[in-house]
Scaffold this motif. Structure first.
Motif, short mmCIF file in Angstrom:
data_model
loop_
_atom_site.label_atom_id
_atom_site.label_comp_id
_atom_site.label_asym_id
_atom_site.label_seq_id
_atom_site.Cartn_x
_atom_site.Cartn_y
_atom_site.Cartn_z
N PRO A 1 0.83 -1.19 0.00
CA PRO A 1 0.00 0.00 0.00
C PRO A 1 0.87 1.25 0.00
N ALA A 2 0.43 2.26 -0.69
CA ALA A 2 1.11 3.56 -0.65
C ALA A 2 0.07 4.59 -0.26
N PHE A 3 0.40 5.42 0.69
CA PHE A 3 -0.58 6.38 1.18
C PHE A 3 -0.01 7.78 1.15
N LEU A 4 -0.90 8.75 1.08
CA LEU A 4 -0.45 10.14 1.15
C LEU A 4 0.17 10.42 2.52
N PHE A 5 -0.39 9.79 3.52
CA PHE A 5 0.17 9.95 4.86
C PHE A 5 1.19 8.82 5.05
N ASP A 6 2.42 9.16 4.84
CA ASP A 6 3.49 8.16 4.76
C ASP A 6 3.84 7.62 6.14
N ALA A 7 3.83 6.29 6.26
CA ALA A 7 4.13 5.67 7.55
C ALA A 7 5.54 6.01 8.03
N GLU A 8 6.43 6.33 7.10
CA GLU A 8 7.80 6.65 7.50
C GLU A 8 7.88 7.98 8.25
N LEU A 9 6.77 8.73 8.23
CA LEU A 9 6.74 9.99 9.00
C LEU A 9 6.99 9.75 10.49
N THR A 10 6.75 8.55 10.94
CA THR A 10 6.95 8.26 12.37
C THR A 10 8.42 8.27 12.75
N SER A 11 9.28 8.11 11.76
CA SER A 11 10.73 7.99 12.01
C SER A 11 11.02 6.86 13.00
N GLY B 1 -13.53 16.08 4.86
CA GLY B 1 -14.14 17.00 3.90
C GLY B 1 -14.01 18.46 4.29
N ASN B 2 -13.27 18.74 5.37
CA ASN B 2 -13.10 20.13 5.79
C ASN B 2 -11.81 20.69 5.20
N SER B 3 -11.84 20.94 3.90
CA SER B 3 -10.57 21.30 3.24
C SER B 3 -10.05 22.66 3.70
N ASP B 4 -10.94 23.59 3.99
CA ASP B 4 -10.46 24.91 4.43
C ASP B 4 -9.67 24.79 5.74
N ALA B 5 -10.25 24.04 6.66
CA ALA B 5 -9.56 23.84 7.95
C ALA B 5 -8.24 23.13 7.74
N SER B 6 -8.23 22.18 6.82
CA SER B 6 -7.02 21.42 6.54
C SER B 6 -5.94 22.34 5.98
N ILE B 7 -6.34 23.15 5.00
CA ILE B 7 -5.36 24.07 4.38
C ILE B 7 -4.80 25.02 5.42
N LEU C 1 10.44 14.96 4.65
CA LEU C 1 9.26 14.13 4.46
C LEU C 1 7.99 14.85 4.89
N SER C 2 8.07 15.59 5.99
CA SER C 2 6.89 16.34 6.44
C SER C 2 6.53 17.41 5.42
N LEU C 3 7.55 18.10 4.93
CA LEU C 3 7.28 19.16 3.95
C LEU C 3 6.67 18.57 2.68
N ARG C 4 7.20 17.47 2.27
CA ARG C 4 6.67 16.79 1.07
C ARG C 4 5.23 16.36 1.31
N SER C 5 4.96 15.83 2.50
CA SER C 5 3.60 15.39 2.81
C SER C 5 2.63 16.57 2.80
N ILE C 6 3.09 17.70 3.31
CA ILE C 6 2.23 18.90 3.30
C ILE C 6 1.86 19.25 1.85
N ASP C 7 2.86 19.26 0.97
CA ASP C 7 2.60 19.58 -0.44
C ASP C 7 1.67 18.57 -1.09
N LEU C 8 1.88 17.30 -0.80
CA LEU C 8 1.04 16.26 -1.39
C LEU C 8 -0.41 16.43 -0.96
N ILE C 9 -0.60 16.69 0.33
CA ILE C 9 -1.97 16.81 0.83
C ILE C 9 -2.63 18.07 0.25
N LEU C 10 -1.87 19.16 0.16
CA LEU C 10 -2.44 20.39 -0.41
C LEU C 10 -2.82 20.16 -1.88
N THR C 11 -1.98 19.46 -2.60
CA THR C 11 -2.31 19.16 -4.01
C THR C 11 -3.56 18.30 -4.09
#
Lengths: 348, 620
Positions: free
Chosen positions: B38-48, B399-405, B419-429
């Motif tokens: 599985p590949a997810f936008l929220f990357d498990a490797e973020l846990t370090s 579904g609360n995209s404004d709050a998320s942004i 990785l965190s910065l990349r995840s932020i960009d991925l989620i915003l996209t």
């Protein structure tokens, strides 16, 4: 053209069959009852003995061990072997039965399959004298094989036969394997047992249950054509609890019944035999969480008799073995001897 | 009669052809896409926390391949021996002696060490480690190594098919080794070697089925050493197994949980061995815990069981040990689970596609948000940025995209790791893709370029799925269809009208980056016909060429040979070359997969192909 007398006779016979319920009045077939023994320990209890004696059960299909693929060892390995009784072997005729996971045949192929067959036979015949004093004439393999694994599974079955030509090798046949025989193939064995259960939708919230759904069963029976193997049939006498978490089945709790449901931890829902977990707790070994749904399933006597009637129509052989799954300590609480005889009578 | 026979032959041949073609046309239906992980936008490797990799979310089993990357017992041993001998010995030199040497080799080493005058001739004795033993003899080591090598055959005996074989074949030796091992334990003063002898005799007792003796040996030989060496936990694991065999379920589970917590190499096996099946047993294990951390480990073990409710266990752990790293692992598991449920993409064949209880899962996600809000505001968790990112992402899943942004924008300036910065960009996209209710050439192009820049497979698939829905709603049916189909599907369907529609779309497309992506990935170079292309398919990578070839083939299969040739003639270069060999099978069946079918076709299609071939002679 039907002559008037013959037409009348047919009507009379039909009327008699209707009136007689489950008893066939024309050429009653020989029905031989048996049980699967799926526990991990022996000996048989006194209650088991009483039940088998009262039904004249002379043969048990005993699970000797399971086989699964061990990814760490990169090998198929036996699991949960039957522990023999300290008091010595049983005197009943025993058919060693081996459950083997389908995934094993996704991993084992070629000559490794032949080696596996050899290992199975060696283990079965090493265990047999500790389990029964009767000779072993048959071994039954139980696998939910599919189109993609049939080649390896069938190779195993053929190897068992080749290694012990005098041994009768049989296989369990699931409904989908029976109905879609062109896709799943016919196993190279001496006979089989059609498992007439596990046919319903586990996740259907209001269905008649996943163990025995007579409507679905009859649909299978209608679409199935002749099967080129002698088949006996197996009927379910087991029960379980289906645990659903956020709508998904996450566990099956074996032998769960309403008495196991604690009212202070679980509450009834509007659906029959269906409960909502109020407080997280262990339920018969399984940890259930708050808001999980637990549905208790058990085939009713009426469902079993109806299934027997359906099967009786589809299986026109002069003799038929009916194997109940399975000889369980709670069986006597749920079915009387008369109940079981009644089910068997529906086959005659 | 002869005329009748010829007529019959032609009739039968034609009938056979008509029957055969549809069958063949279904052969090349493409394969199922089956991702390996599985590949997810929220990357498990973020846990370090790479040590927890075996316990990241997966569909229905743990990652076997990840497990193989984790340290095993050999690593533990080499680390220990490296510490013991210091820098004078390399790990490789140690491995050769400790793992590879046979009992006879060890005897040769002993003789060599005792006889300083003997020259070293064979590779074993030339090992610098062995030579160093001659310079600095270590009797403790050589005595232990000799003992360990004697234990090996019985201790490592592994025949699952003959479980009694170990005791039958080695039982007497094992009993003798226990006595010998205890004697050596008594004669050495080194705690390092005492621990090893202790472990060996405990393991032997366990394997002999002498469970109480195993427990007693642990109490007398290993517990008094108060060691934190991995070997001490290996011994504890043996004792735990013996306890369970003795029916002391809670004590066994507690020991397994300690091994799980404190070792890397035995983490996964002890997780599998940890078993609690009743409330009373659970309460008993909790009572055995020395502190909150040990209790947290129990909740973690329950939380990482497949399908278990991680959130409830996270709440329990947070109450006990809010800064626990285990919380991070459970957090990514829980978010990945929701991600999987919501997007339902790329699941392998064995994954569960069943409908979920939407009400229940939405309530569960809401509960996760409440928990995240609390953890973020209380700031007690380890790696607060991870929790803030999770908090923002869960808003978007709800579904609360404004709050998320808003939350992601606030996090970006303080997020430090890549990785965190990349995840932020991925989620915003992903949020922008989700919010694009209509697609124009302009916004589609801009969005898709951003997605491609992200180089994230899951984001790409997510975008294609979203675009497919939007395009279908806009009436752009061919493009929407291409999002989830390709030329392989078309080969399976052999649908002339659909082929014409796709050709028309190809000629009139807007040529946005997404259009070009679809042309390339769906028509010109779909990856799963790569192998097939070697077997005869035009591998030029030209979508139009492929579509024309497909269209011509469909027409030929319908016996519209003149039309087929007209279509083939539209192709570049020597358009009819492939047809000279076999006008049907080379195009329709899968290369050499069904040679028999091709031969049958050639034979039966002869009358029909005659005209075809005559026409071909007029072309270079």
């Amino acid at each position: 053209m039907i002559r008037p007398f013959n037409g009348l006779l047919i009507c009379l016979v039909g009327l008699l069959m209707l009136l007689s319920g489950c008893t066939r009045t024309v050429s009653p077939r020989v029905i031989t009852p048996s049980f699967y023994y799926w526990r991990t320990t022996l000996p048989l209890t006194i209650a088991d003995r009483e039940l088998t004696d009262s039904l004249n059960v002379g043969r048990l299909y005993m699970r000797f061990f399971d086989i699964d693929w061990d990814p760490a060892a990169h090998d198929a390995r036996p699991l949960a072997p039957l522990t023999p009784a300290e008091s010595g072997p049983e005197s009943l005729e025993v058919v060693p039965t081996v459950f083997i996971t389908n995934r094993t045949f996704s991993e084992v192929s070629g000559t490794a399959v032949d080696r596996l067959a050899d290992r199975i036979l060696v283990k079965v015949f090493a265990m047999a004298p500790t389990v029964t004093s009767a000779p072993i004439a048959e071994v039954q393999m139980d696998c939910d094989w599919t189109e993609s694994t049939r080649e390896n599974y069938f190779r195993l079955l053929a190897a068992l036969k080749r290694l012990r030509p005098s041994l009768r090798v049989t296989a369990t046949i699931r409904l989908h394997q029976w109905a879609y025989q062109k896709q799943t193939g016919i196993p190279p064995v001496d006979g089989g047992v059609l498992m007439f259960y596990n046919m319903g939708n586990l996740e259907h919230p209001t269905g008649p249950g996943s163990i025995l759904d007579v409507d679905i069963g009859s649909q299978y029976l209608e679409q199935a054509s002749d099967y080129p193997l002698h088949l006996d049939v197996a009927l379910p006498l087991f029960r379980w609890g289906v645990v659903l978490r956020e709508g998904k089945v996450v566990h099956l709790v074996h032998d769960l019944n309403n008495a196991d449901i604690s009212p202070d931890r679980m509450e009834e829902t509007s659906r029959p035999a269906t409960f909502r977990v109020r407080k997280s707790h262990y339920l018969q070994g399984v940890y259930v969480y708050r808001n999980d749904i637990v549905r208790v399933e058990e085939p009713t006597l009426a469902q079993l008799m109806e299934s027997a009637r359906l099967l009786s129509k589809s299986f026109q052989t002069s003799d038929l073995r009916v194997v109940f799954y399975h000889l369980d300590p709670s069986l006597r609480e749920r079915y009387t001897n008369e109940d079981l005889r009644g089910i068997l009578a529906c086959f005659r | 009669m002869k005329i009748f026979a010829v007529f019959l032959l032609v009739f039968v041949s034609t009938a056979a052809l008509v029957r055969t073609l549809p069958t063949l046309s279904r052969i090349c239906s493409g394969g199922d896409y089956e991702p390996s992980r599985p590949a997810f936008l929220f990357d498990a490797e973020l846990t370090s926390e790479p040590g927890w990799r075996p316990f990241y979310f997966t569909w229905n089993h743990l990652y076997d391949y990840e497990w193989t990357e984790l340290p095993d017992r050999h690593d533990d041993l080499i680390n220990e021996w490296s510490s013991y001998f210091g820098t004078r010995v390399t790990r490789e030199e140690l491995r050769k002696v400790i793992f590879d040497a046979s009992p006879e080799d060890v005897e040769r080493i002993r003789s060599f060490v005792r006889s300083p005058g003997d020259p070293a001739t064979d590779p074993l004795l030339l090992n610098p480690f062995v030579r160093s033993l001659r310079d600095r003899p270590d009797d403790d080591f050589l005595t232990y190594l000799t003992f360990a090598k004697r234990c090996e055959p019985s201790a490592t005996f592994s025949d699952y098919w003959d479980e009694d074989g170990r005791i039958e074949k080695h039982g007497d030796t094992m009993r003798a080794l226990i006595i010998g091992g205890l004697s050596l334990y008594g004669s050495t003063t080194s705690p390092f070697f005492k621990l090893r002898y202790g472990y060996q005799v405990i393991r032997l007792a366990h394997y002999l089925g002498e469970y109480q003796r195993c427990v007693n040996l642990y109490a007398t030989c290993v517990a008094p050493l108060n060691s934190t060496s991995p070997i001490a936990y290996w011994a504890l694991e043996q004792k735990a197994g013996a306890l369970r065999s003795l029916g002391q379920v809670a004590e066994a589970a507690h020991d397994f949980s300690v091994v799980f917590d404190r070792t890397e190499s035995r983490k996964y096996p002890s997780y599998l061995s940890f078993r609690i099946e009743s409330d009373s047993a659970w309460e008993a294990v909790i009572r055995l815990c020395a502190n909150s951390h040990e209790k947290s480990v129990l909740h973690f073990l329950r939380g990482i069981n497949n399908y278990n409710n991680a959130l409830e266990e996270m709440e329990n752990i947070y109450a006990l040990e809010p800064s626990s790293g285990m919380l991070n692992t459970l957090l990514v598991r829980e978010i990945n689970r929701h991600e999987d449920r919501i997007y339902q993409m790329d699941r392998p064949y064995y994954a569960d596609f069943s409908p979920s209880d939407e009400e229940g899962t939405a309530a569960s996600l809401e509960r996760l948000r409440t928990f995240l809000n609390r953890c973020v505001s209380e700031k007690k968790v380890k790696n607060i940025h991870l929790w803030r990112l999770a908090d923002a992402y869960v808003e978007s899943l709800l579904g609360n995209s404004d709050a998320s942004i808003q939350k992601l924008s606030a996090l970006r300036p303080v997020a430090t790791d890549t990785l965190s910065l990349r995840s932020i960009d991925l989620i915003l996209t992903a949020i922008d893709v989700e919010r694009a209710s209509t697609l124009t050439a302009g916004n589609e192009d801009k969005l898709f370029k951003r997605v491609l820049d992200g180089q994230h497979d899951k984001l790409l698939r997510f975008t294609i799925n979203r675009f497919a829905k939007t395009l279908a709603a806009q009436g752009d049916s061919v493009k929407a269809w291409l999002c989830n189909n390709n030329i392989s599907t078309m080969m399976g369907q052999m649908d002339l009208a659909q082929t014409d529609r796709v050709l028309s779309w190809l000629d009139h497309r807007k040529k946005t980056s997404f259009d070009e992506y679809l042309v390339d990935s769906r028509l010109a170079n779909p990856w799963y016909i790569t192998d097939y292309s070697r077997g005869g398919w035009d591998a030029s990578g030209d979508a139009r060429e492929k579509l024309l070839e497909l269209k011509g083939t469909i027409l030929a299969s319908q016996h519209r040979f003149r039309d087929a040739i007209v279509v083939f003639e539209q192709r570049q270069g020597r358009p009819l070359d492939p047809l000279r060999a076999n006008p049907f099978s080379a195009r329709i069946n899968c290369g050499s997969t069904h040679p028999g079918a091709a031969v049958t076709l050639r034979r039966h299609a002869l009358p029909q192909t005659a005209e075809f071939r005559n026409r071909l002679h007029h072309f270079p």
